[in-house]
Design a protein around this motif. Sequence first.
Motif, PDB file in Angstrom:
ATOM      1  N   PHE A  15       0.836  -1.181   0.000  1.00  0.00           N
ATOM      2  CA  PHE A  15       0.000   0.000   0.000  1.00  0.00           C
ATOM      3  C   PHE A  15       0.880   1.243   0.000  1.00  0.00           C
ATOM      4  CE2 PHE A  15      -3.901  -2.133   0.660  1.00  0.00           C
ATOM      5  CZ  PHE A  15      -3.583  -3.246   1.441  1.00  0.00           C
ATOM      6  N   ALA A  16       0.353   2.309  -0.569  1.00  0.00           N
ATOM      7  CA  ALA A  16       1.037   3.587  -0.500  1.00  0.00           C
ATOM      8  C   ALA A  16      -0.002   4.656  -0.310  1.00  0.00           C
ATOM      9  CB  ALA A  16       1.831   3.845  -1.787  1.00  0.00           C
ATOM     10  N   ALA A  17       0.354   5.745   0.345  1.00  0.00           N
ATOM     11  CA  ALA A  17      -0.608   6.798   0.585  1.00  0.00           C
ATOM     12  C   ALA A  17       0.024   8.129   0.260  1.00  0.00           C
ATOM     13  CB  ALA A  17      -1.068   6.788   2.029  1.00  0.00           C
ATOM     14  N   GLY A  18      -0.806   9.108   0.023  1.00  0.00           N
ATOM     15  CA  GLY A  18      -0.316  10.436  -0.276  1.00  0.00           C
ATOM     16  C   GLY A  18      -1.461  11.353  -0.494  1.00  0.00           C
ATOM     17  N   MET A  19      -1.680  11.764  -1.762  1.00  0.00           N
ATOM     18  CA  MET A  19      -2.731  12.702  -2.076  1.00  0.00           C
ATOM     19  C   MET A  19      -3.582  12.160  -3.190  1.00  0.00           C
ATOM     20  SD  MET A  19      -0.232  15.339  -3.976  1.00  0.00           S
ATOM     21  CE  MET A  19       0.753  14.729  -5.331  1.00  0.00           C
ATOM     22  N   THR A  20      -4.707  12.812  -3.465  1.00  0.00           N
ATOM     23  CA  THR A  20      -5.629  12.316  -4.466  1.00  0.00           C
ATOM     24  C   THR A  20      -5.397  12.968  -5.820  1.00  0.00           C
ATOM     25  OG1 THR A  20      -7.271  12.014  -2.749  1.00  0.00           O
ATOM     26  CG2 THR A  20      -8.072  12.013  -4.995  1.00  0.00           C
ATOM     27  N   VAL A  21      -4.991  14.222  -5.842  1.00  0.00           N
ATOM     28  CA  VAL A  21      -4.773  14.937  -7.101  1.00  0.00           C
ATOM     29  C   VAL A  21      -3.300  15.306  -7.182  1.00  0.00           C
ATOM     30  CG1 VAL A  21      -5.386  16.948  -8.482  1.00  0.00           C
ATOM     31  CG2 VAL A  21      -7.095  15.871  -7.016  1.00  0.00           C
ATOM     32  N   ALA A 116       3.798   7.735  -6.067  1.00  0.00           N
ATOM     33  CA  ALA A 116       4.887   7.754  -7.047  1.00  0.00           C
ATOM     34  C   ALA A 116       5.260   9.190  -7.384  1.00  0.00           C
ATOM     35  CB  ALA A 116       4.480   7.001  -8.303  1.00  0.00           C
ATOM     36  N   ALA A 117       4.274  10.090  -7.373  1.00  0.00           N
ATOM     37  CA  ALA A 117       4.547  11.507  -7.642  1.00  0.00           C
ATOM     38  C   ALA A 117       5.395  12.117  -6.540  1.00  0.00           C
ATOM     39  CB  ALA A 117       3.228  12.271  -7.783  1.00  0.00           C
ATOM     40  N   PHE A 118       5.182  11.676  -5.296  1.00  0.00           N
ATOM     41  CA  PHE A 118       6.028  12.149  -4.206  1.00  0.00           C
ATOM     42  C   PHE A 118       7.493  11.828  -4.501  1.00  0.00           C
ATOM     43  CE2 PHE A 118       2.261  12.005  -1.294  1.00  0.00           C
ATOM     44  CZ  PHE A 118       2.406  13.266  -0.747  1.00  0.00           C
ATOM     45  N   LEU A 119       7.758  10.565  -4.854  1.00  0.00           N
ATOM     46  CA  LEU A 119       9.133  10.143  -5.083  1.00  0.00           C
ATOM     47  C   LEU A 119       9.744  10.829  -6.303  1.00  0.00           C
ATOM     48  CD1 LEU A 119       8.795   6.316  -4.360  1.00  0.00           C
ATOM     49  CD2 LEU A 119       9.889   8.041  -2.916  1.00  0.00           C
ATOM     50  N   TYR A 120       8.911  11.079  -7.308  1.00  0.00           N
ATOM     51  CA  TYR A 120       9.414  11.623  -8.566  1.00  0.00           C
ATOM     52  C   TYR A 120       9.672  13.127  -8.479  1.00  0.00           C
ATOM     53  CZ  TYR A 120       9.612  12.781 -13.538  1.00  0.00           C
ATOM     54  OH  TYR A 120       9.987  13.243 -14.765  1.00  0.00           O
ATOM     55  N   ALA A 127      12.346   6.626   0.789  1.00  0.00           N
ATOM     56  CA  ALA A 127      11.789   5.275   0.869  1.00  0.00           C
ATOM     57  C   ALA A 127      11.213   5.003   2.254  1.00  0.00           C
ATOM     58  CB  ALA A 127      12.868   4.248   0.529  1.00  0.00           C
ATOM     59  N   THR A 128      11.795   5.630   3.281  1.00  0.00           N
ATOM     60  CA  THR A 128      11.266   5.484   4.639  1.00  0.00           C
ATOM     61  C   THR A 128       9.879   6.081   4.749  1.00  0.00           C
ATOM     62  OG1 THR A 128      13.484   5.549   5.599  1.00  0.00           O
ATOM     63  CG2 THR A 128      11.633   6.056   7.072  1.00  0.00           C
ATOM     64  N   ASP A 129       9.688   7.263   4.144  1.00  0.00           N
ATOM     65  CA  ASP A 129       8.363   7.881   4.135  1.00  0.00           C
ATOM     66  C   ASP A 129       7.352   7.001   3.402  1.00  0.00           C
ATOM     67  OD1 ASP A 129       9.139  10.306   5.441  1.00  0.00           O
ATOM     68  OD2 ASP A 129      10.092  10.931   3.567  1.00  0.00           O
ATOM     69  N   LEU A 130       7.778   6.465   2.291  1.00  0.00           N
ATOM     70  CA  LEU A 130       6.897   5.604   1.504  1.00  0.00           C
ATOM     71  C   LEU A 130       6.484   4.374   2.307  1.00  0.00           C
ATOM     72  CD1 LEU A 130       5.523   4.820  -1.157  1.00  0.00           C
ATOM     73  CD2 LEU A 130       7.667   3.759  -1.861  1.00  0.00           C
ATOM     74  N   PHE A 131       7.444   3.767   2.990  1.00  0.00           N
ATOM     75  CA  PHE A 131       7.141   2.583   3.782  1.00  0.00           C
ATOM     76  C   PHE A 131       6.193   2.921   4.934  1.00  0.00           C
ATOM     77  CE2 PHE A 131       8.102  -0.370   7.288  1.00  0.00           C
ATOM     78  CZ  PHE A 131       7.770  -1.573   6.657  1.00  0.00           C
ATOM     79  N   THR A 132       6.430   4.063   5.585  1.00  0.00           N
ATOM     80  CA  THR A 132       5.557   4.496   6.681  1.00  0.00           C
ATOM     81  C   THR A 132       4.128   4.687   6.201  1.00  0.00           C
ATOM     82  OG1 THR A 132       7.383   5.587   7.845  1.00  0.00           O
ATOM     83  CG2 THR A 132       5.150   6.306   8.396  1.00  0.00           C
TER      84      THR A 132
END
Length: 276
Positions: A15-21, A116-120, A127-132
């Motif tokens: 799973f990954a989380a972030g934003m919708t737009v 993916a947009a966060f990382l890009y 990667a730690t943020d992504l895993f969290t």
Amino acid sequence: MFCKNLQVLVLTAGFAAGMTVMAPAEDFSAALKKAQVFQLDITKDAVICGAELAGEIGHTLYDHFVTDDEWDGSAYDKNEVNPFDRALMHSYSGTLDTAGDIMVATTIALPFLTSAAFLYTDSSYTATDLFTDAVMFAETLAISHTVAHITKGLVLRTRPYMYYDVDKAIEDDWNRSFYSGHTTMAFAAATFTSYTFWNYFPESGWKIPVTAGSYALAAATGVFRIQAGCHFATDVLIGAITGTAIGFLIPWCHKVSTERMQLSMLPTGASVRFTL
């Protein structure tokens, strides 16, 4: 059945989380995180995951050994339904049922894409943020799924379409109406997405569009579930409230800024203290 496949996908996939737009790259750059916003805690997350796993096992065993899913051939009278739900109930629609599946899947899938947009676009998102975020989102969806399905198995409310076409009883989980699992998971995902975005990017001009877009998708999920004859309006309302609460509480208790939830293991059990 698509619903069951979706549940398996949600509970087993990463799973990954972030934003919708997806905001423009410059908007990300202007809102770089100065410190880690959310953080995992081995004790806290072990308790959350353990509770979810215990609930899922208990629900499965109860369903298998206790619950009676056999339809006894009874006819159902719409006049026995409360006036509020009766005014909005519908016969079954396969098209709208599928539309509800698509809506909840879209609401859940958007954070996968935007992470993916966060990382890009944002080098401070590691990667730690992504895993969290991945673990928090997994916990959010898993708890939402389990709580809804435990309730379904305990309440055993007849679905609206049974008041129109009892032949559906041999094809589907006809007595699992209360409350809507689709709506619960959609609102949990929408709330999680909105809450984490507001915390990662407090100055972003995209906060309102992200929130509005997330909840629009979640609301559409609930509407389709009613229109498809799969749920009563009260099933959807309770699902929306429950999903919103779970979608907020899981990331909230992982915030770094303050110790919002302190969980300690004691010889006699666990101690939980909330700070508002």
